[in-house]
Design an enzyme around this catalytic site. Structure first.
Site, PDB file in Angstrom:
ATOM      1  CG  ASP D  16      14.220  41.674  12.770  1.00 58.26           C
ATOM      2  OD1 ASP D  16      14.805  41.730  13.905  1.00 58.26           O
ATOM      3  OD2 ASP D  16      14.756  41.444  11.743  1.00 58.26           O
ATOM      4  NE  ARG D  95       9.226  30.446   7.906  1.00 59.13           N
ATOM      5  CZ  ARG D  95       9.653  30.727   9.102  1.00 59.13           C
ATOM      6  NH1 ARG D  95       8.606  30.724   9.971  1.00 59.13           N
ATOM      7  NH2 ARG D  95      10.500  31.125   9.501  1.00 59.13           N
ATOM      8  CG  ASP D 124      11.927  31.227   6.296  1.00 54.72           C
ATOM      9  OD1 ASP D 124      11.497  29.779   5.812  1.00 54.72           O
ATOM     10  OD2 ASP D 124      12.564  31.386   7.292  1.00 54.72           O
ATOM     11  CB  SER D 180      19.019  34.396  13.326  1.00 58.64           C
ATOM     12  OG  SER D 180      19.055  33.658  12.078  1.00 58.64           O
TER      13      SER D 180
END
Lengths: 410, 410, 410, 410
Positions: D16, D95, D124, D180
């Protein structure tokens, strides 16, 4: 002194604690009277002479007014403490201040006992004693109004009068009001007697710190109050330009001005720690003005979410003060948290005092989080209104889902 | 009607929504104006004629005053809702009431779109739209003040004036006040313009529902307000003995009396849902009196611990109302909880209204939890003061332990 | 019966309450023993014979297992109650159940007194007595372990043994474990004795309801548990396909299966209501499984914000149960609120039990608020990702302002 | 470098962000890749070579593992943070750590833009962007998955594969798992794909950090973990006597041991900030052990009432972390409060790890508030059981009153 057991008595100079003084002596104690000046209207030298004449070994009179303001009233202002939405805690704050004086005296005078005249149904016994136990875990408390030997002997005030007469304890010259009261720098509280009927209005003659709003001046007084880290640090009368910066004169002066304008009276039914509901009348002139001004400044300077968290903490903090847990691990903790929140509470609030009411007229601060340009309808100032649409629709996702499922399952 | 897309416009009759009406027609929509009567001071027939003249296909005018009181204001009184300690939510309560009207209209008129004139920075857009999305998940919202095409065309009010002139939209005859306002049965709010400087006092001329306290009557009015399950059900003027029991007349009358006495003005900086701080002036005469009377009655009739839990719920409930979540799973839930708490809130409170201030004079209730005999100092009434000693010492065990360990580890 | 004062004794059949029985008779009371079957492992007929032989006027044995599950355990499951993050309240729930039996007996038998064998430092005395006072405000409690006359006579267990020997009270045939324990349908608790050292591991031999995880089966058992309005209504063993729907067999069976797999042991230091910290070991096999399954189903079926509010309520509800306020206005209130939240908690959770651990494998519900299409990364399903940008930027307005002001003022 | 606009891309090395890298270059940006080492299993030099080959102007690789532990994981352990009763926040903590690296890079490299590959439905994006906006209010964010131009082009993974093939972006050699995942030092999370059916058990092959409990060792490992002010400072294996005191090796080693024993797996449905429910599988071996050990030590060393207040704070703190408000005024505030509570959280906890389960075996501390003598049944130790009677009866006053009134009014 003698080898008798020594007791520190929280002495007020009034009939009850005078009788307790004599009674403790009768019971074989050496009694040292302790009288704190926390701003109540009291003739301290007369009280001193009376105590000694009645047999006290000693009387200790301490001026705790500055400590009361700095260590008890100011934290309460910073915290925005208000019990059950209305009561500003004037008595609750005074009790741990006096208790710390009692404990200092007990340690200095090597007394194992502390005694007080609080009743067996009220909050003050709890506040005094929990503070004493925390500060001096081995102390012993003598609470005569909880001892059957005492309270069965003194049923009704007539028995006290007779005891006083028999022991040469002077009776009050004026007839006692049909209620009891308790005063300090911050407030006067009134309860019991005719006030016990919660539907009966308190008589105007009761109030000592405040004028009747009806008879208050016909012109408002405008003040500017400046706070630093949540503490009041300056009081300016807009009309006279007089400025006061020292804490005790500031508070005394504010009491006087707010009192003239009839500010700070409440009449409430409250819940005591012991589970009873009681009716109380309070007058808290300066405290009321400071509460409102501080609240207003917080709104200007404190982030919304910080304030929400602080609001939860202040409700807990309020309950702790009311219930007598000033000296406790949880109060230590919560006070540190609340003080952390006050770093930004700096600035000035302009208030009008008039006929019993505090009104906020304006406010300003260097730490203001208010951004005039951002909020103005006419300018966008870095804010894109389009974003609000996304904000709303994103919030609506959950709501739509919920109502969709509701409709389907019905 | 035509086969154009149909939109329900929340129409006020004022300049902004008149321009939006014309603009939507320009954009090719069939516009149905919706105007709710929630007690604002409005000439509805003039507004109707104007809308039709400007090209609206239809105008729907609904009298929602009873629903507004019963379904929005009363729940707020029962809840004791007050945002950030001061704001009684007058506008916040009106929005879901109007939105439910808009949705009913959209469904009835088979319109896919709802439009409103709320700005892109404020709370009202959120309140309108979340309510619409919950009640009608597939509806589409047109919020011109968030569309760049619209807000870039109408920068500043001058552009609106020009557009109005060009489209034969009547301009207001009186010059616009240098602030904006929003009115309903419960309150009027004022913001923006000269009020955007939070240190600038609001001019006396601003207020429409309340007299200046300075010019209010020199004699108080004494009222008795009776509640049933937390709802106001009777208003008695002690002096005139007049009694009102129907909700709309009761509320209107209380607005009038309290307004004469200058009650219910506040000037605050508040936190909007979108994160901005804004300054608002509000006047809420009847709402202020009812808030205080209800609070007082709760104190008399509700158990202490129930009230603490309800207090947590009401803060959450307040935030939900302010932020536009009236129609949400959490509000449904919390309202049921709060209503459960109100079963006992029955009784009468006596209040004095004078020079801007509500004072509580007394209260009585069949469901009172206040027990005069129990609390009286002179009687024990099933309460043994000796127990209080155990209560205090038991509470002190934890405190003594903590301070013992603190001392040892220091 | 005689004209002596009558007392209902919470009788367990063990040494302590047998001694109390004899002692109460010595003190001149007529004693009626009350023994509730709440699922403890007990020989009720032996206990009955023993009580009568020792002089009880009567013994009442009630099977309260269904009431215990339905009226106490299920509400706790619905509430998700867990004290101090770990303890599932097995004993706390049993006490008000037994107390209501004691009160029913006292009223029926016209006894003014209730007596119990709980110690003077623990929670159980509070739980028993508060429940009794609420349900029967005029009852008098005799708590021998708080009476100096009793506890000064029976210092240490040796004094009890001697008293037993002297009064023909049978001593336990097996040597007493060096700890005490309390059992019911939901759990067994262990405390005191060698467990008082919180750093000393509990011996494996202590546990009665659960196998050691080390010796538990090497293959998991997979169960499906179905809830209706938050109540467990069906238990299916995936391997055997056996289904149980009646509450008592369901719970007993789940205890057995979970016990075999060593599930539900905890070893904690907890805070008692009286302020002491104590160390307890608990085993709660079925309760642990139901707690986890219910939590998982709530996550699927309950709105996020409703659950947050419920979470605040459940913490308060937990403290109320632990501290003995089952019968109180605040518990009545909070239980109604919590039950309101459970309307949607319907569905089935699949769990694996293995070597001391409950694992959630999957869940499904007709009232699910989970929308697979909406959350799927690959489909948008009515959700516009562009909105998330507005959502984030709108949230950032407040943060940017704050950090801007912070930077400027530093 | 060139005079093109510069963007810092949060680059992972995967498909990605590789596609985003190429796409950003296509759009005319100079792209600087930023890759933080927060303990994920990654071949950093391969990722570096790949980024440069694809056209990145530069790649910055920072080892943030120590900062991640010290500044993010440890505060979470001290706070006892756990989202919706189960999720230990492994991704949420990473994060803001990465975002602070992105901002440092943006400032150093003079880039106006930051870009990331987070989706438009998840948490996120919020966590990244709120952190960036707080730390660097003028930064602009490019979130391709929220740009119609991007997400409409890359609908489904096949479009990405084609784009990769066309732009010489290497495809993963192994077929992508049908879910994922996201990994760091603290945990791995798994979601989407086949996991989107919440009733479908996660396959055993999914787990990377933990053994299956079924295949875990048949003997427990016993560890002692020592905390100082709430931070883990020492890990001792009781069997091997190995001691680790440095934070990174301590955490890595604990991950390994706990992982072998199958500890820290959860399977939950959770509520995202954007209002969707999603299903996630997490494995957090070391974090799970530390959570339980810290909780146990708090129970020993922290006052009951302090802990209750902290518990409220930690729930709020948890929500703030989950929703991306790590850098916010309210988080700054609450973290200071929570850290204040940790002064006393010193001591050692002994735990057993076995077949997926952490069990507490014992604990000890110099700051313990547990007093064995006080709690012992056999000694009174300064505690008078008589006081408990007063404590209970005083608490009962309110209850009796309530039920008396209830009975009278019914």
């Amino acid at each position: 002194m003698s080898d008798k057991e020594r007791v520190i008595l929280a002495y007020s100079g009034g009939l009850d604690t005078s009788c307790i003084l004599v009674w403790l002596i009768e019971k074989g104690y050496d009694v040292i009277c302790y009288l704190a000046n926390i701003g109540q209207n009291e003739d301290f030298s007369t009280a001193e002479a009376k105590a000694l004449r009645l047999g006290a070994k000693k009387i200790l009179i301490e001026d705790l007014r500055d400590s009361f303001l700095n260590d008890y009233v100011w934290p309460s202002i910073r915290g925005g403490l208000i019990y059950e939405d209305r009561y500003l805690l004037g008595t609750s704050l005074a009790r741990p201040c006096i208790a710390s004086g009692l404990v200092r005296a007990a340690i200095r005078e090597n007394a194992k006992f502390i005694s007080h005249g609080a009743t067996g149904k009220g909050n003050d016994q709890v506040r005094f004693e929990l503070a004493c136990y925390s500060l001096h875990p081995t102390v012993k408390i003598i609470a005569p109004w909880r001892l059957p030997e005492f309270f069965e002997r003194f049923v009704g005030r007539q028995a006290l009068f007779e005891y006083a007469a028999a022991h040469d304890i002077p009776l009050p010259v004026t007839p006692k009001n049909p209620w009891s009261c308790d005063a300090n720098l911050m407030h006067i509280s009134y309860e019991s007697g005719i006030l016990e009927n919660p539907d009966q209005e308190a008589p105007e003659s009761l109030y000592q710190m405040t004028s009747s709003p009806e008879r208050a001046p016909d012109d408002p007084t405008i003040l500017e109050i400046t706070f630093d880290k949540g503490n009041p640090v300056s009081l300016m009368n807009i009309q006279t330009k007089e400025v006061i910066k020292e804490q005790l004169p500031l508070f005394v002066s504010l009491n006087e001005i707010a009192g003239q304008h009839g500010i700070g009276r409440i009449d409430i039914v409250e819940n005591r720690f012991l589970g009873l509901k009681s009716r109380g009348i309070y007058e808290t002139p300066a405290g009321t003005v400071l509460y409102h001004a501080h609240l207003d400044l917080e709104a200007l300077t404190m982030d919304r979410e910080v304030r929400k968290i602080k609001q939860q903490l202040q409700q807990k903090m309020t309950d702790l003060v009311y219930c007598g847990f000033w000296f406790s691990p949880e109060f230590d903790f919560i006070r540190q948290c609340v003080d952390t929140s006050q770093k930004c509470v700096n600035g000035t609030v302009r208030v009008s005092l008039f006929k019993g009411q505090v009104r906020i007229l304006g406010r300003r601060s260097q730490s203001s989080l208010y951004n005039q340009e951002l909020v103005s309808m006419d300018t966008h100032g870095g804010y894109d209104p389009v974003d609000a649409g996304g904000f709303i629709r994103a919030h609506a996702v959950r709501l739509k889902e919920y109502y969709r499922v509701q409709t389907e399952t019905e």
